[in-house]
Design an enzyme around this catalytic site. Structure first.
Site, PDB file in Angstrom:
ATOM      1  N   GLU A 106      18.142 -12.250 -66.215  1.00 37.81           N
ATOM      2  CA  GLU A 106      16.912 -11.722 -66.329  1.00 37.81           C
ATOM      3  C   GLU A 106      15.791 -12.707 -65.959  1.00 37.81           C
ATOM      4  O   GLU A 106      16.169 -14.083 -66.161  1.00 37.81           O
ATOM      5  CB  GLU A 106      16.640 -11.003 -67.457  1.00 37.81           C
ATOM      6  N   CYS A 133      17.154 -14.209 -81.449  1.00 36.09           N
ATOM      7  CA  CYS A 133      17.193 -13.916 -80.132  1.00 36.09           C
ATOM      8  C   CYS A 133      18.172 -12.948 -79.682  1.00 36.09           C
ATOM      9  O   CYS A 133      19.338 -13.023 -80.157  1.00 36.09           O
ATOM     10  CB  CYS A 133      17.517 -15.256 -79.655  1.00 36.09           C
ATOM     11  N   GLY A 177      19.751 -18.300 -71.929  1.00 39.82           N
ATOM     12  CA  GLY A 177      20.499 -19.668 -71.822  1.00 39.82           C
ATOM     13  C   GLY A 177      20.098 -20.601 -72.350  1.00 39.82           C
ATOM     14  O   GLY A 177      18.653 -20.851 -72.727  1.00 39.82           O
ATOM     15  N   SER A 209      12.351 -25.521 -71.933  1.00 40.77           N
ATOM     16  CA  SER A 209      12.641 -25.383 -73.519  1.00 40.77           C
ATOM     17  C   SER A 209      14.041 -25.098 -73.525  1.00 40.77           C
ATOM     18  O   SER A 209      14.856 -24.935 -73.196  1.00 40.77           O
ATOM     19  CB  SER A 209      11.867 -23.867 -73.637  1.00 40.77           C
ATOM     20  N   LEU A 233      11.511 -25.233 -82.215  1.00 37.34           N
ATOM     21  CA  LEU A 233      11.550 -25.597 -83.715  1.00 37.34           C
ATOM     22  C   LEU A 233      12.030 -24.505 -84.779  1.00 37.34           C
ATOM     23  O   LEU A 233      12.826 -24.836 -85.368  1.00 37.34           O
ATOM     24  CB  LEU A 233      10.288 -26.905 -83.924  1.00 37.34           C
ATOM     25  N   HIS A 234      10.853 -23.932 -84.995  1.00 45.61           N
ATOM     26  CA  HIS A 234      10.996 -22.691 -85.920  1.00 45.61           C
ATOM     27  C   HIS A 234      11.137 -23.215 -87.395  1.00 45.61           C
ATOM     28  O   HIS A 234      10.871 -22.289 -87.923  1.00 45.61           O
ATOM     29  CB  HIS A 234      12.149 -21.922 -85.581  1.00 45.61           C
ATOM     30  N   ASN A 308       8.820 -11.097 -81.664  1.00 47.16           N
ATOM     31  CA  ASN A 308       9.019  -9.846 -80.862  1.00 47.16           C
ATOM     32  C   ASN A 308      10.261  -9.204 -81.351  1.00 47.16           C
ATOM     33  O   ASN A 308      11.479  -9.812 -81.560  1.00 47.16           O
ATOM     34  CB  ASN A 308       9.249 -10.138 -79.416  1.00 47.16           C
ATOM     35  N   CYS A 351       9.490 -13.141 -75.055  1.00 46.55           N
ATOM     36  CA  CYS A 351      10.738 -14.291 -75.401  1.00 46.55           C
ATOM     37  C   CYS A 351      11.558 -13.651 -76.288  1.00 46.55           C
ATOM     38  O   CYS A 351      11.274 -12.754 -77.365  1.00 46.55           O
ATOM     39  CB  CYS A 351       9.688 -15.212 -76.339  1.00 46.55           C
TER      40      CYS A 351
HETATM   41  N1  SAH Z   1      17.446 -21.791 -75.362  1.00 43.67           N
HETATM   42  C1  SAH Z   1      16.093 -22.384 -74.898  1.00 43.67           C
HETATM   43  C2  SAH Z   1      15.357 -21.369 -73.935  1.00 43.67           C
HETATM   44  C3  SAH Z   1      15.461 -19.785 -74.153  1.00 43.67           C
HETATM   45  S1  SAH Z   1      14.373 -19.234 -75.604  1.00 43.67           S
HETATM   46  C4  SAH Z   1      15.346 -22.512 -76.145  1.00 43.67           C
HETATM   47  O1  SAH Z   1      15.981 -22.282 -77.438  1.00 43.67           O
HETATM   48  O2  SAH Z   1      14.337 -22.666 -76.292  1.00 43.67           O
HETATM   49  C5  SAH Z   1      12.860 -19.172 -75.108  1.00 43.67           C
HETATM   50  C6  SAH Z   1      11.717 -19.145 -76.321  1.00 43.67           C
HETATM   51  O3  SAH Z   1      11.980 -17.617 -76.885  1.00 43.67           O
HETATM   52  C7  SAH Z   1      12.409 -19.757 -77.553  1.00 43.67           C
HETATM   53  O4  SAH Z   1      11.266 -20.696 -78.015  1.00 43.67           O
HETATM   54  C8  SAH Z   1      12.859 -18.959 -78.596  1.00 43.67           C
HETATM   55  O5  SAH Z   1      13.008 -19.316 -79.864  1.00 43.67           O
HETATM   56  C9  SAH Z   1      12.121 -17.779 -78.456  1.00 43.67           C
HETATM   57  N2  SAH Z   1      12.420 -16.669 -78.924  1.00 43.67           N
HETATM   58  C10 SAH Z   1      13.691 -16.124 -79.151  1.00 43.67           C
HETATM   59  N3  SAH Z   1      13.780 -14.976 -79.614  1.00 43.67           N
HETATM   60  C11 SAH Z   1      12.583 -14.621 -79.914  1.00 43.67           C
HETATM   61  C12 SAH Z   1      11.807 -13.362 -80.445  1.00 43.67           C
HETATM   62  N4  SAH Z   1      12.737 -12.358 -80.795  1.00 43.67           N
HETATM   63  N5  SAH Z   1      10.646 -13.302 -80.531  1.00 43.67           N
HETATM   64  C13 SAH Z   1       9.884 -14.332 -80.005  1.00 43.67           C
HETATM   65  N6  SAH Z   1      10.314 -15.339 -79.513  1.00 43.67           N
HETATM   66  C14 SAH Z   1      11.685 -15.679 -79.344  1.00 43.67           C
END
Ligand code: SAH
Length: 363
Positions: A106, A133, A177, A209, A233-234, A308, A351
Site C-alpha cells: 500500500e 502497528c 515494512g 523512517s 522512538l515511542h 490510530n 500511520c
Molecule cells: N518501519 C518503519 C516505517 C513504518 S511505520 C518505522 O518503524 O519507522 C511508520 C510510522 O507509523 C512509525 O513511526 C510507526 O511507529 C507509526 N505507527 C505505527 N502504528 C501506528 C498506529 N497504530 N498509529 C499511529 N502511528 C503508528
C-alpha cells in the site's frame, strides 16, 4: 527471464553496445523507464524496433499496477499496488500450491495546502511486529525491489498531477515494512527519486523512517545519504520500549544513541523522533522527562503522533490533559515539537493502519 529494471545504466549500455547499437540508446531507454515511467517497450517511440524486440526477448518489463484506491474525507488517498509476481515465486509461499495469488503493498497520497506527500512501502508485510502497528500482524513476505519502491513514487506523482494538479513535493518512507532491513533496494530507489534521470527530487524533501536498526543507521552516515532520518522512538525507557517494539531487545536505547550520535556527527542532520502517544503506557510526565534526557545527545525534532486504532491493537490514544502536560514539559526544555494528527484514518490509510490481505486470489 531477467528484469530490465534491475540493470544499471552502465549494464544497459553494455547490453546495447553488445547488439552493435549506439551507446546513447541506453540513456534513452533508461529515461523511458525511469524518467518517463512507461509501462512497455512499445511506448519507447524513438528506439529502433529491432533493438526493442531483442530486449523484449531477453528482459521482462514488469511494472507495479494500481489495483484499487480509496479516498478519505480529508482528500488523502490510499492505494493498493499489485506486484507483478505471483505467490508461487516467493519462497515463503511456495507450499501454498492450491491458488496462484498476487502480492500487494500500500501507498498513500497526502495533500495539504503547501505539499503533496507520498507515503511508500519497502516490504510486503513487516518482520518487526511492533505491538501497535497493523502491518506487523501480517508477518513478513518479501522485500520490494528498487524498481518496485521507485515506481510507487512515480505512480503517485502521476496520480498527484491528475487529482491535485500538482507534482509530489515530498516522499516519506513510512508505509509497510522496515526500510533499513531492505537497505540496498531502498537506497537505490531513493537515489533514483533524487536523480536527474529520475524525479529530480531534493533530498531535503525525503524522509526515511526506521524503527531503529542501529548498524544500518551508521551505514546511512557512511554512505553519505542526504535525505532526512526519522526514528520511531515511542519511548526513551528500555523496559517500555521492549514491551512495544521487540526490535529494542537487539537494538536497545544505548546502541541506538551511539548510532544516532555517529550519524549526526557525520551528516550534521537533525534527528526526527516519532513518538506515538499511548494512553497510560508512555504518556506520563516521567516519560516526558526521560524523553527530554534522551534528546540531550543530539539535535532533535519530535513529532508526537496520535495513535490510530488498528484491528488488533489494545491501545488507546492519550487524552488531552496528558498530551498537554507532555508537550509543555518538552517545550520548557526548548525541544522542537510538533503534534501530528494523522490523515486518512477513516479509510485505514493513516500511520500504522497499512495492512492488507497482501495475497489475494488471482481471479
Ligand atoms: N518501519 C518503519 C516505517 C513504518 S511505520 C518505522 O518503524 O519507522 C511508520 C510510522 O507509523 C512509525 O513511526 C510507526 O511507529 C507509526 N505507527 C505505527 N502504528 C501506528 C498506529 N497504530 N498509529 C499511529 N502511528 C503508528
Amino acid at each position: 527471464m531477467e528484469d530490465i529494471k534491475k540493470l544499471s545504466l552502465e549494464q544497459l549500455s553494455e547490453v546495447v553496445v553488445g547488439y552493435k547499437e549506439k551507446k546513447f540508446r541506453a540513456k534513452q531507454i533508461y529515461e523511458w523507464i525511469w524518467k518517463k515511467n512507461v509501462n512497455s517497450y512499445d511506448e519507447m517511440t524513438n528506439i529502433p524496433k529491432l533493438l526493442k524486440d531483442r530486449l523484449a526477448k531477453r528482459y521482462n518489463f514488469n511494472s507495479i499496477k494500481i489495483d484499487s484506491f480509496k479516498k478519505s474525507k480529508d482528500q488523502t488517498i490510499k492505494y493498493v499496488f499489485k506486484l507483478h509476481e505471483l505467490s508461487s515465486d516467493v519462497d515463503e509461499l511456495k507450499n501454498n500450491k492450491k491458488t496462484e495469488k498476487n502480492l500487494f503493498v500500500e501507498g498513500v497520497l497526502i495533500p495539504s495546502k503547501s505539499r503533496v506527500t507520498a507515503c511508500i512501502s519497502t516490504q510486503v508485510g513487516c518482520a518487526l511486529k511492533c505491538k501497535f502497528c497493523a502491518t506487523g500482524s501480517m508477518g513478513f513476505l518479501r522485500n520490494l525491489s528498487a524498481g518496485e519502491i521507485y515506481e510507487q513514487v512515480a505512480l503517485l506523482n502521476k496520480e498527484s498531477l491528475s487529482y491535485f494538479d500538482r507534482k509530489l513535493t515530498n516522499v516519506v518512507v513510512m508505509g509497510m515494512g522496515e526500510p533499513l532491513n531492505n537497505y540496498k533496494n531502498t537506497i537505490d530507489a531513493l537515489d533514483k527519486v533524487m536523480s536527474k534521470n529520475g524525479l529530480s527530487m531534493s533530498p531535503s524533501r525525503i524522509t526515511l523512517s526506521t524503527a531503529g536498526v542501529s548498524d544500518k543507521i551508521k551505514q546511512l552516515a557512511d554512505d553519505n545519504t542526504k535525505f532526512n532520518l526519522a526514528v520511531s522512538l515511542h519511548s526513551a525507557n528500555d523496559t517500555v520500549r521492549n514491551s512495544l517494539m521487540p526490535i529494542n531487545k537487539s537494538n536497545p536505547l544505548k546502541r541506538l544513541t551511539s548510532a544516532l550520535k555517529y550519524y549526526n556527527k557525520k551528516t550534521g542532520n537533525r534527528i526526527i523522533f516519532e513518538y506515538l502517544m499511548l494512553d497510560g503506557i508512555n504518556d506520563n510526565i516521567n516519560d516526558a522527562h526521560e524523553l527530554a534526557e534522551f534528546c540531550k545527545s543530539f539535535p532533535v525534532k519530535i513529532n508526537l503522533i496520535e495513535y490510530n486504532s488498528t484491528k488488533n491493537g489494545n491501545f488507546k490514544k492519550s487524552n488531552r490533559d496528558s498530551l498537554g502536560r507532555f508537550v509543555n514539559l518538552l517545550k520548557s526544555k526548548n525541544i522542537i515539537i510538533n503534534i501530528r494528527k494523522s490523515k486518512g484514518s477513516d479509510i485505514d490509510a493513516a500511520c500504522g493502519q497499512l495492512v492488507n490481505e497482501a495475497i489475494k486470489t488471482n481471479n
